[in-house]
Design a protein around this motif. Structure first.
Motif, PDB file in Angstrom:
ATOM      1  N   PRO A 238       0.833  -1.216   0.000  1.00 53.15           N
ATOM      2  CA  PRO A 238       0.000   0.000   0.000  1.00 53.15           C
ATOM      3  C   PRO A 238       0.856   1.250   0.000  1.00 53.15           C
ATOM      4  O   PRO A 238       1.815   1.358   0.755  1.00 53.15           O
ATOM      5  CB  PRO A 238      -0.798  -0.128   1.315  1.00 53.15           C
ATOM      6  CG  PRO A 238       0.031  -1.054   2.170  1.00 53.15           C
ATOM      7  CD  PRO A 238       0.665  -2.015   1.214  1.00 53.15           C
ATOM      8  N   SER A 239       0.520   2.177  -0.875  1.00 57.45           N
ATOM      9  CA  SER A 239       1.317   3.394  -1.027  1.00 57.45           C
ATOM     10  C   SER A 239       1.218   4.293   0.189  1.00 57.45           C
ATOM     11  O   SER A 239       2.042   5.188   0.381  1.00 57.45           O
ATOM     12  CB  SER A 239       0.859   4.151  -2.276  1.00 57.45           C
ATOM     13  OG  SER A 239      -0.511   4.477  -2.178  1.00 57.45           O
ATOM     14  N   THR A 240       0.210   4.056   1.029  1.00 60.20           N
ATOM     15  CA  THR A 240       0.022   4.921   2.194  1.00 60.20           C
ATOM     16  C   THR A 240       0.686   4.364   3.445  1.00 60.20           C
ATOM     17  O   THR A 240       0.494   4.887   4.536  1.00 60.20           O
ATOM     18  CB  THR A 240      -1.481   5.091   2.464  1.00 60.20           C
ATOM     19  OG1 THR A 240      -2.073   3.801   2.659  1.00 60.20           O
ATOM     20  CG2 THR A 240      -2.161   5.801   1.298  1.00 60.20           C
ATOM     21  N   ALA A 241       1.459   3.280   3.307  1.00 64.74           N
ATOM     22  CA  ALA A 241       2.077   2.656   4.483  1.00 64.74           C
ATOM     23  C   ALA A 241       3.041   3.630   5.152  1.00 64.74           C
ATOM     24  O   ALA A 241       3.803   4.328   4.489  1.00 64.74           O
ATOM     25  CB  ALA A 241       2.820   1.391   4.063  1.00 64.74           C
ATOM     26  N   VAL A 242       2.975   3.666   6.469  1.00 58.84           N
ATOM     27  CA  VAL A 242       3.842   4.547   7.234  1.00 58.84           C
ATOM     28  C   VAL A 242       5.209   3.889   7.399  1.00 58.84           C
ATOM     29  O   VAL A 242       5.305   2.740   7.833  1.00 58.84           O
ATOM     30  CB  VAL A 242       3.241   4.841   8.628  1.00 58.84           C
ATOM     31  CG1 VAL A 242       4.199   5.709   9.450  1.00 58.84           C
ATOM     32  CG2 VAL A 242       1.894   5.532   8.472  1.00 58.84           C
ATOM     33  N   GLN A 243       6.261   4.589   7.016  1.00 52.54           N
ATOM     34  CA  GLN A 243       7.609   4.059   7.124  1.00 52.54           C
ATOM     35  C   GLN A 243       8.243   4.542   8.424  1.00 52.54           C
ATOM     36  O   GLN A 243       8.272   5.731   8.715  1.00 52.54           O
ATOM     37  CB  GLN A 243       8.466   4.523   5.930  1.00 52.54           C
ATOM     38  CG  GLN A 243       7.946   4.064   4.588  1.00 52.54           C
ATOM     39  CD  GLN A 243       8.012   2.553   4.441  1.00 52.54           C
ATOM     40  OE1 GLN A 243       8.961   1.920   4.890  1.00 52.54           O
ATOM     41  NE2 GLN A 243       6.997   1.979   3.811  1.00 52.54           N
ATOM     42  N   THR A 244       8.736   3.577   9.220  1.00 57.95           N
ATOM     43  CA  THR A 244       9.379   3.914  10.482  1.00 57.95           C
ATOM     44  C   THR A 244      10.812   4.361  10.226  1.00 57.95           C
ATOM     45  O   THR A 244      11.574   3.666   9.568  1.00 57.95           O
ATOM     46  CB  THR A 244       9.392   2.700  11.434  1.00 57.95           C
ATOM     47  OG1 THR A 244       8.053   2.269  11.643  1.00 57.95           O
ATOM     48  CG2 THR A 244      10.042   3.079  12.762  1.00 57.95           C
ATOM     49  N   GLU A 245      11.169   5.514  10.714  1.00 57.71           N
ATOM     50  CA  GLU A 245      12.534   6.020  10.547  1.00 57.71           C
ATOM     51  C   GLU A 245      13.445   5.324  11.556  1.00 57.71           C
ATOM     52  O   GLU A 245      13.254   5.429  12.773  1.00 57.71           O
ATOM     53  CB  GLU A 245      12.568   7.528  10.766  1.00 57.71           C
ATOM     54  CG  GLU A 245      13.942   8.139  10.517  1.00 57.71           C
ATOM     55  CD  GLU A 245      13.956   9.644  10.718  1.00 57.71           C
ATOM     56  OE1 GLU A 245      14.178  10.072  11.866  1.00 57.71           O
ATOM     57  OE2 GLU A 245      13.719  10.366   9.726  1.00 57.71           O
TER      58      GLU A 245
END
Length: 256
Positions: A238-245
């Motif tokens: 999903p393009s809206t997935a939140v990426q953890t820094e």
């Protein structure tokens, strides 16, 4: 060098012989037993039984371990914090034996200008050539070399390959150990493949190179994937997935 029916808990060698002037290349994946074979050839494996085990008395060893030991030793001597300039480290010439006798060899390997440089001023390729020279200038007529091309850029790789070829032409017995078929040098006289803990195939290079590749592919392969394969197998998410820094680096640098 002669090894007959050598066995340990991890590998077995039915027969292996190498003579003065030979240039052997042993290829195998990380899990093939190649590291154990290197330990045996370099005289570092004491838990092996064999019907016959004859190793040269003046065997030189160029391994990941002795290169790492040298690097760590130089780090411990680093006095940069107490000087007004970068500590260059131990001079290259101090690692060598009889320099005068080997002047032509040092020049042929492109290391003459490096003799008065500190160890920490050398490139990775130069430091590896220095380790080779440290063995030869101390009277070693046989070298066991572990992964000589690993971690080198194309230019350093070509320089080191030329250096090893020069040593071979000087009559030094070479036994080098690599993990990829592409790393088998064109100048080697003999080649063999380790697979599943055995020296599965060996012979004169020109006679066995095709069969060698087939035998190598039968072994336990290391993980390999090209950029194209990784891209083709990428699962869309999903393009809206939140990426953890995970890491944030500011005004810094990274290396290995």
């Amino acid at each position: 060098m002669k090894i007959i029916n050598a066995q340990s808990n991890t590998f077995s060698i039915d027969r292996f012989t190498a003579h003065s002037g030979d240039a052997w290349c042993i290829v195998g994946s990380n899990r093939s037993g190649i590291e154990d074979f290197f330990q045996l050839v370099s005289g570092q494996d004491t838990e092996v039984t064999a019907d016959q085990l004859e190793l040269p008395e003046n065997m030189g060893v160029v391994s990941f371990k002795n290169q790492q030991d040298l690097y760590e030793s130089e780090l411990r001597k680093d006095d940069t914090d107490f000087l007004d300039a970068l500590d260059p480290g131990t001079l290259s010439r101090e690692f060598l034996g009889d320099i005068e006798t080997h002047t032509a060899l040092i020049e042929a390997l492109g290391m003459t200008a490096c003799l008065d440089k500190g160890y920490r001023q050398l490139s990775t390729g130069q430091s590896r050539k220095l380790v080779l020279l440290s063995q030869i200038t101390k009277g070693m007529s046989c070298l066991a070399v572990q992964g000589p091309y690993d971690g080198l850029d194309l230019q350093s790789r070509a320089e080191l390959d030329t250096a090893l070829c020069h040593l071979h032409r000087q009559g030094v017995l070479l036994v080098i150990f690599v993990h990829n078929m592409e790393d088998i040098p064109s100048w080697c006289t003999h080649a063999g493949v380790m697979a599943k803990g055995r020296l599965a195939f060996q012979g004169h290079r020109e006679n066995v190179i095709v069969s060698l590749e087939q035998e190598f592919c039968k072994g336990s392969a290391d993980f390999r994937a090209s950029a194209r394969e990784l891209k083709d197998n990428l699962q869309p998410g999903p393009s809206t997935a939140v990426q953890t820094e995970l890491v944030c680096l500011k005004k810094g640098f990274a290396g290995y």
